[in-house]
Design a protein around this motif. Structure first.
Motif, PDB file in Angstrom:
ATOM      1  N   GLU A 298       0.831  -1.201   0.000  1.00 17.98           N
ATOM      2  CA  GLU A 298       0.000   0.000   0.000  1.00 17.98           C
ATOM      3  C   GLU A 298       0.865   1.250   0.000  1.00 17.98           C
ATOM      4  OE1 GLU A 298      -2.425  -0.549   3.435  1.00 17.98           O
ATOM      5  OE2 GLU A 298      -3.940  -1.749   2.385  1.00 17.98           O
ATOM      6  N   GLU A 299       1.956   1.209   0.791  1.00 18.16           N
ATOM      7  CA  GLU A 299       2.872   2.351   0.828  1.00 18.16           C
ATOM      8  C   GLU A 299       3.558   2.544  -0.522  1.00 18.16           C
ATOM      9  OE1 GLU A 299       5.247   5.532   2.307  1.00 18.16           O
ATOM     10  OE2 GLU A 299       3.324   4.640   2.880  1.00 18.16           O
ATOM     11  N   LEU A 300       3.983   1.434  -1.145  1.00 14.56           N
ATOM     12  CA  LEU A 300       4.613   1.519  -2.457  1.00 14.56           C
ATOM     13  C   LEU A 300       3.639   2.052  -3.506  1.00 14.56           C
ATOM     14  CD1 LEU A 300       6.670  -1.810  -2.558  1.00 14.56           C
ATOM     15  CD2 LEU A 300       7.567   0.512  -2.348  1.00 14.56           C
ATOM     16  N   ASP A 301       2.371   1.643  -3.404  1.00 10.24           N
ATOM     17  CA  ASP A 301       1.358   2.121  -4.342  1.00 10.24           C
ATOM     18  C   ASP A 301       1.144   3.623  -4.182  1.00 10.24           C
ATOM     19  OD1 ASP A 301      -0.762   1.436  -6.354  1.00 10.24           O
ATOM     20  OD2 ASP A 301      -2.053   2.266  -4.774  1.00 10.24           O
ATOM     21  N   ARG A 302       1.152   4.085  -2.911  1.00  7.54           N
ATOM     22  CA  ARG A 302       0.993   5.518  -2.659  1.00  7.54           C
ATOM     23  C   ARG A 302       2.189   6.296  -3.218  1.00  7.54           C
ATOM     24  NH1 ARG A 302       2.759   9.307   0.459  1.00  7.54           N
ATOM     25  NH2 ARG A 302       4.131   7.924   1.632  1.00  7.54           N
TER      26      ARG A 302
ATOM     27  N   VAL B 223       4.032   9.469 -10.023  1.00  6.00           N
ATOM     28  CA  VAL B 223       3.381   9.700 -11.317  1.00  6.00           C
ATOM     29  C   VAL B 223       2.795  11.113 -11.366  1.00  6.00           C
ATOM     30  CG1 VAL B 223       1.436   9.026 -12.777  1.00  6.00           C
ATOM     31  CG2 VAL B 223       2.897   7.272 -11.761  1.00  6.00           C
ATOM     32  N   ALA B 224       2.179  11.551 -10.252  1.00 10.70           N
ATOM     33  CA  ALA B 224       1.602  12.896 -10.217  1.00 10.70           C
ATOM     34  C   ALA B 224       2.683  13.966 -10.366  1.00 10.70           C
ATOM     35  CB  ALA B 224       0.835  13.094  -8.909  1.00 10.70           C
TER      36      ALA B 224
END
Length: 204
Positions: free
Chosen positions: A112-116, A122-123
């Motif tokens: 979840e942390e890596l996804d965040r 990306v942003a």
């Protein structure tokens, strides 16, 4: 009666069971002869009888389950040992499952942390790439519409902007590629001296 869950580094009966990885039933004078000591005590009470079984999950020893008789009113039997073994088997499975769940939960939290972090990356990259692209597109449209009637210095200024922002875009893309290579272990960073005044001047 006392009951304990111990690790494999314990001494005495639990240590023997942990070392042998076999259940043991001890009572009367047997414990003294097995351990080579006088009958042990627990919280000031003599242990008259004891059953001790290893907690095994697959081939891993995760602890020792020990049940002691300190009153002297009864002695444990083979049936007691079998019952404790049955309980230990299920306890070992439960403990192993709990450990597995905790490890999987840690993995989920990490993912979840890596996804965040990926979303933030990306942003950020999208914003950084959008800025020079907007400048390039705007300057190119201006030159395309008014290039024929522009003063030479204005034309040169817009073309310089396109060149400058194009190089900025190229550097950003190269930075992303370098970061990807570092992440994959395909590139090694090297340290070198830089002139911060020159960099500041270039930024200004």
């Amino acid at each position: 009666t006392g009951m304990g869950l111990g690790a494999s580094h314990q001494t005495g009966w639990s240590g023997l069971v942990a070392k042998r990885r076999e259940p043991m039933l001890m009572q009367g004078e047997d414990p003294a002869s097995i351990v080579g000591k006088a009958p042990p005590r627990m919280e000031g009470h003599t242990i008259y009888s004891s059953v001790c079984v290893p907690l095994m999950r697959q081939d891993e020893l995760i602890g020792v389950l020990n049940l002691n008789e300190t009153v002297g009113q009864r002695s444990f039997t083979e049936q007691d040992l079998a019952a404790l073994q049955f309980f230990a088997e299920h306890a070992a499975i439960a403990i192993g499952n709990a450990r597995l769940y905790a490890k999987e939960r840690e993995s989920v939290v990490r993912l979840e942390e890596l996804d965040r972090l990926k979303s933030d990356f990306v942003a950020t990259i999208s914003h950084e790439l959008k800025t020079p692209l907007t400048a390039i597109i705007g300057a190119a449209k201006t030159v395309a519409r008014k290039g024929g009637v522009m003063k030479p210095e204005h034309h040169t200024s817009f073309m310089d902007m396109i060149d400058r922002q194009g190089n900025r875009l190229l550097r950003l893309i190269e930075d992303v590629l370098v970061a990807a290579r570092i992440e994959s272990g395909g590139r090694v960073l090297r340290r070198e001296l830089v002139d911060l005044r020159e960099i500041a001047q270039e930024v200004m």
